[in-house]
Design a protein around this motif. Structure first.
Motif, PDB file in Angstrom:
ATOM      1  N   UNK A   1      29.697  55.032  80.263  1.00  0.00           N
ATOM      2  CA  UNK A   1      31.190  55.601  80.679  1.00  0.00           C
ATOM      3  C   UNK A   1      31.427  57.213  80.957  1.00  0.00           C
ATOM      4  N   UNK A   2      32.004  57.657  81.745  1.00  0.00           N
ATOM      5  CA  UNK A   2      32.476  58.943  81.811  1.00  0.00           C
ATOM      6  C   UNK A   2      33.394  59.353  80.750  1.00  0.00           C
ATOM      7  N   UNK A   3      33.788  60.427  80.376  1.00  0.00           N
ATOM      8  CA  UNK A   3      34.722  60.769  79.330  1.00  0.00           C
ATOM      9  C   UNK A   3      35.998  60.308  79.793  1.00  0.00           C
ATOM     10  N   UNK A   4      36.464  60.601  81.088  1.00  0.00           N
ATOM     11  CA  UNK A   4      37.746  60.242  81.640  1.00  0.00           C
ATOM     12  C   UNK A   4      37.994  58.596  81.693  1.00  0.00           C
ATOM     13  N   UNK A   5      36.682  57.828  81.990  1.00  0.00           N
ATOM     14  CA  UNK A   5      36.970  56.488  81.865  1.00  0.00           C
ATOM     15  C   UNK A   5      37.187  55.982  80.508  1.00  0.00           C
ATOM     16  N   UNK A   6      36.189  56.567  79.445  1.00  0.00           N
ATOM     17  CA  UNK A   6      36.363  56.306  78.076  1.00  0.00           C
ATOM     18  C   UNK A   6      37.756  56.377  77.681  1.00  0.00           C
ATOM     19  N   UNK A   7      38.420  57.646  77.871  1.00  0.00           N
ATOM     20  CA  UNK A   7      39.740  57.916  77.501  1.00  0.00           C
ATOM     21  C   UNK A   7      40.816  56.954  78.055  1.00  0.00           C
ATOM     22  N   UNK A   8      40.863  56.677  79.303  1.00  0.00           N
ATOM     23  CA  UNK A   8      41.566  55.737  80.018  1.00  0.00           C
ATOM     24  C   UNK A   8      41.482  54.466  79.465  1.00  0.00           C
ATOM     25  N   UNK A   9      40.290  53.829  79.260  1.00  0.00           N
ATOM     26  CA  UNK A   9      40.334  52.570  78.638  1.00  0.00           C
ATOM     27  C   UNK A   9      40.728  52.663  77.204  1.00  0.00           C
ATOM     28  N   UNK A  10      40.458  53.450  76.155  1.00  0.00           N
ATOM     29  CA  UNK A  10      41.200  53.699  75.002  1.00  0.00           C
ATOM     30  C   UNK A  10      42.580  53.752  74.822  1.00  0.00           C
ATOM     31  N   UNK A  11      43.174  54.266  75.987  1.00  0.00           N
ATOM     32  CA  UNK A  11      44.741  54.520  76.058  1.00  0.00           C
ATOM     33  C   UNK A  11      45.145  53.192  76.258  1.00  0.00           C
ATOM     34  N   UNK A  12      44.417  52.448  77.402  1.00  0.00           N
ATOM     35  CA  UNK A  12      44.995  51.125  77.902  1.00  0.00           C
ATOM     36  C   UNK A  12      44.977  50.218  76.358  1.00  0.00           C
ATOM     37  N   UNK A  13      43.890  50.204  75.786  1.00  0.00           N
ATOM     38  CA  UNK A  13      43.581  49.237  74.618  1.00  0.00           C
ATOM     39  C   UNK A  13      44.850  49.636  73.389  1.00  0.00           C
ATOM     40  N   UNK A  14      45.152  50.791  73.076  1.00  0.00           N
ATOM     41  CA  UNK A  14      45.979  51.240  72.227  1.00  0.00           C
ATOM     42  C   UNK A  14      47.693  50.829  72.974  1.00  0.00           C
ATOM     43  N   UNK A  15      47.942  50.789  73.928  1.00  0.00           N
ATOM     44  CA  UNK A  15      48.807  50.389  74.623  1.00  0.00           C
ATOM     45  C   UNK A  15      49.068  49.023  74.486  1.00  0.00           C
ATOM     46  N   UNK A  16      48.070  48.082  75.119  1.00  0.00           N
ATOM     47  CA  UNK A  16      48.133  46.497  74.917  1.00  0.00           C
ATOM     48  C   UNK A  16      48.462  46.249  73.613  1.00  0.00           C
TER      49      UNK A  16
ATOM     50  N   UNK B   1      19.664  51.895  86.071  1.00  0.00           N
ATOM     51  CA  UNK B   1      20.312  51.239  85.168  1.00  0.00           C
ATOM     52  C   UNK B   1      22.036  51.885  85.322  1.00  0.00           C
ATOM     53  N   UNK B   2      22.869  51.140  84.618  1.00  0.00           N
ATOM     54  CA  UNK B   2      24.018  51.654  84.616  1.00  0.00           C
ATOM     55  C   UNK B   2      24.085  52.801  83.799  1.00  0.00           C
ATOM     56  N   UNK B   3      25.095  53.537  84.181  1.00  0.00           N
ATOM     57  CA  UNK B   3      25.157  55.114  83.488  1.00  0.00           C
ATOM     58  C   UNK B   3      24.331  56.141  84.026  1.00  0.00           C
ATOM     59  N   UNK B   4      23.395  55.734  85.070  1.00  0.00           N
ATOM     60  CA  UNK B   4      22.772  56.912  85.867  1.00  0.00           C
ATOM     61  C   UNK B   4      23.285  57.188  87.186  1.00  0.00           C
ATOM     62  N   UNK B   5      23.230  58.465  87.753  1.00  0.00           N
ATOM     63  CA  UNK B   5      23.707  58.903  88.776  1.00  0.00           C
ATOM     64  C   UNK B   5      22.629  58.727  89.807  1.00  0.00           C
ATOM     65  N   UNK B   6      22.890  57.994  91.127  1.00  0.00           N
ATOM     66  CA  UNK B   6      21.981  57.718  92.095  1.00  0.00           C
ATOM     67  C   UNK B   6      22.188  58.129  93.411  1.00  0.00           C
TER      68      UNK B   6
ATOM     69  N   UNK C   1      26.419  54.733  88.576  1.00  0.00           N
ATOM     70  CA  UNK C   1      26.458  53.417  88.196  1.00  0.00           C
ATOM     71  C   UNK C   1      27.218  53.017  87.162  1.00  0.00           C
ATOM     72  N   UNK C   2      28.114  52.178  87.088  1.00  0.00           N
ATOM     73  CA  UNK C   2      29.005  51.824  85.891  1.00  0.00           C
ATOM     74  C   UNK C   2      28.836  50.275  86.199  1.00  0.00           C
ATOM     75  N   UNK C   3      29.819  49.664  85.002  1.00  0.00           N
ATOM     76  CA  UNK C   3      29.887  48.147  85.030  1.00  0.00           C
ATOM     77  C   UNK C   3      30.761  47.553  85.873  1.00  0.00           C
ATOM     78  N   UNK C   4      30.493  46.413  86.009  1.00  0.00           N
ATOM     79  CA  UNK C   4      31.474  45.625  87.123  1.00  0.00           C
ATOM     80  C   UNK C   4      32.989  45.735  86.339  1.00  0.00           C
ATOM     81  N   UNK C   5      33.151  45.736  85.234  1.00  0.00           N
ATOM     82  CA  UNK C   5      34.472  45.717  84.892  1.00  0.00           C
ATOM     83  C   UNK C   5      35.291  47.248  84.882  1.00  0.00           C
ATOM     84  N   UNK C   6      34.419  48.137  85.354  1.00  0.00           N
ATOM     85  CA  UNK C   6      35.167  49.218  85.685  1.00  0.00           C
ATOM     86  C   UNK C   6      35.545  49.773  86.989  1.00  0.00           C
ATOM     87  N   UNK C   7      34.977  48.645  88.091  1.00  0.00           N
ATOM     88  CA  UNK C   7      35.483  48.926  89.563  1.00  0.00           C
ATOM     89  C   UNK C   7      36.824  48.986  89.567  1.00  0.00           C
ATOM     90  N   UNK C   8      37.328  50.196  90.195  1.00  0.00           N
ATOM     91  CA  UNK C   8      38.588  50.318  90.758  1.00  0.00           C
ATOM     92  C   UNK C   8      39.361  51.202  89.562  1.00  0.00           C
TER      93      UNK C   8
END
Length: 120
Positions: free
Chosen positions: A8-23, A87-92, A108-115
């Protein structure tokens, strides 16, 4: 079997962490309130609001489990570059045969991160 690393990028990690805390906090309180309100309406067997709230609760708890697993196995940054494997996590960078000056670069990221956003 262990889950694979999710890059994950730092921004994606922060966004997912915030979503988890909210839920886990406000999200659970909101759904619990909906269930309690629907229970007060009486007969649960024919109470559409109650069944909808319980279904919402199930989806929310599934998302909490998904995010928890993903973040437990998350690595922030980019995967080590290996010229033989993408592999996921690489810039291509993609170069087009018909126009070598035209390129596109992807992280490249995981399919869960699309969008999530363009920074994933």
């Amino acid at each position: 079997m262990t889950d694979p690393t999710t890059w994950l990028t730092q921004e994606a990690f922060d966004r997912l962490t915030a979503e988890l805390a909210h839920l886990k906090t406000e999200g659970r309180r909101t759904v619990s309130a909906k269930i309690a309100q629907a229970r007060e309406e009486g007969d649960l067997s024919e109470n559409g609001g109650y069944h909808a709230a319980r279904e919402e609760q199930g989806h929310q708890e599934a998302r909490i489990r998904q995010l928890t697993r993903m973040l437990e196995n998350a690595a922030v940054g980019e995967a080590d570059a290996d010229a033989d494997e993408v592999v996921p996590g690489m810039s291509v960078t993609i170069y087009y045969d018909d126009d070598p000056d035209d390129t596109d670069t992807f992280l490249l990221g995981s399919r869960e991160l699309v969008g999530l956003d363009d920074s994933v």
